[in-house]
Each structure stands twice: as C-alpha cells, then as structure tokens.
Design an enzyme around this catalytic site. Structure first.
Site, short mmCIF file in Angstrom:
data_model
loop_
_atom_site.label_atom_id
_atom_site.label_comp_id
_atom_site.label_asym_id
_atom_site.label_seq_id
_atom_site.Cartn_x
_atom_site.Cartn_y
_atom_site.Cartn_z
N HIS A 134 48.42 41.47 41.48
CA HIS A 134 47.28 41.71 42.70
C HIS A 134 47.96 41.48 43.92
CE1 HIS A 134 44.63 42.30 39.36
NE2 HIS A 134 43.72 42.78 40.06
N LYS A 185 39.07 38.91 30.17
CA LYS A 185 37.99 38.02 29.29
C LYS A 185 37.41 37.07 30.28
CE LYS A 185 41.36 34.36 28.12
NZ LYS A 185 41.80 33.70 26.98
#
Length: 195
Positions: A38, A106
């Site tokens: 990212h 998650k």
C-alpha cells in the site's frame, strides 16, 4: 444467507447488492497487498509514476502468500491466508480513488472505511483464518508479481482465481459492519457485568 460467485472486475452495483452475512466467491484476478505494498502504491501515485496493475474493479487481499519458486522462474501458490486489515485503514481514501471494489482480509476495518464504502460502493470480505489451504485451492495460478524487492509477503501478487472463497461480507456499502455490531454487543455485556 445468499451465496454468489462474482466476476472480477467488480462493479459498484455488484457491491451495493451485497449485504453483511452474504457468502461470496470471486473469479478473476485477485491482487494481494499488505502494509508496504500500500505504501509503495501511495509513493508511486505521489510521484506521478505508473502503477504496475489497473486496480479499477479489483479485489485486493490483505495477505502474504506462501509460494514455491519453480525452475522456470515462475511461482506456485502453496497456501494463502488473511492478515489483519486494520493496518491498512490509513489508505482507505487511496483505495477508493483507485476504484478497488472489494477488500479481503481478517478483522475488518474502521469507521473511516465504512463511511467510504457507503459513499463509493465497496465491501469488506472476511476470509476465514485457518483456511489458507482452502483459499489456495481456489486459485488456478500465480499470474505475476510486482514489488518482490519488498519480500514475498509484502509483494503485490496477481492471482488467477477460479472460485476464491468462501468469503463473508463483513462490511457492506449500506453502513453495516459485523465488527461494529460485535463490539457494541461486547460493550453492552461488559457494562452489564462490570458497570
């Protein structure tokens, strides 16, 4: 509970039809990206440099796969399980601007992402921890890899998925989050027990 197979690239309409609790499978290209991936994409955008892939309509999996290098230089996927997504929360605006439609991981994301999802038509898909072998079985092959200099877990892997899942909608484009509901319920129980 609905179960759907969604073809990538994903549309905003696809995402707005989903509700928390729906079970989905993905077919097409799934990208992996974690913290450094990212950050690297953010740097490239800030420097006006081209990105290695087109993220429009994409599904991005917060995961670091376990791979095996072949003699021909390619890679085979061994297993792939989700990593904790909250670390990618600071990038929610960039992810939306890239028109990424589904984020897989998650633990969910925070309020900033939930508001962004409602505005731009995105969802968060929970991949069950402990199902790394099952998730890998839904991938036909590794198509490509970028940012390998960051290390195998942090690289941007391009997976060719046939039936990737099962994934459960944990946050939808209607302001609903199973994680927020669980936190609220836990707070209420704590107040009743210890208040």
């Amino acid at each position: 509970m609905a179960e759907k197979i969604l073809n990538i690239p994903l549309s905003e309409q696809d995402m707005r039809e989903l509700r928390v609790g729906d079970v989905v499978y993905l077919k097409g290209r799934v990208f992996t990206s974690r913290d450094m991936g990212h950050f690297t994409v953010k740097q490239l955008l800030e420097e006006g440099k081209p990105l290695p892939v087109d993220f429009e309509g994409a599904a991005v999996f917060h995961a670091g796969p376990v791979v095996r290098k072949r003699e021909d230089g390619g890679y085979d996927l061994v297993v792939i399980g989700p990593t904790t997504s909250i670390r990618m929360e600071p990038y929610h605006k960039m992810v939306a601007d890239l028109k990424i439609r589904a984020i897989i991981g998650k633990g969910g994301l925070a309020e900033g992402s939930l508001k962004q999802f409602e505005e731009t038509g995105q969802v968060y898909l929970q991949a069950a921890p402990g199902c790394a072998v099952v998730l890998a079985e839904g991938v036909k092959r590794i198509e490509n890899v970028f940012f390998l200099e960051l290390g195998v877990p942090e690289a941007l892997w391009v997976l060719d998925a046939e039936k990737f899942g099962p994934l459960v909608v944990g946050m939808d484009a209607h302001g609903k989050s199973v994680y927020a509901e669980i936190r609220k319920e836990a707070d209420q129980r704590n107040a009743a027990l210890y208040g």
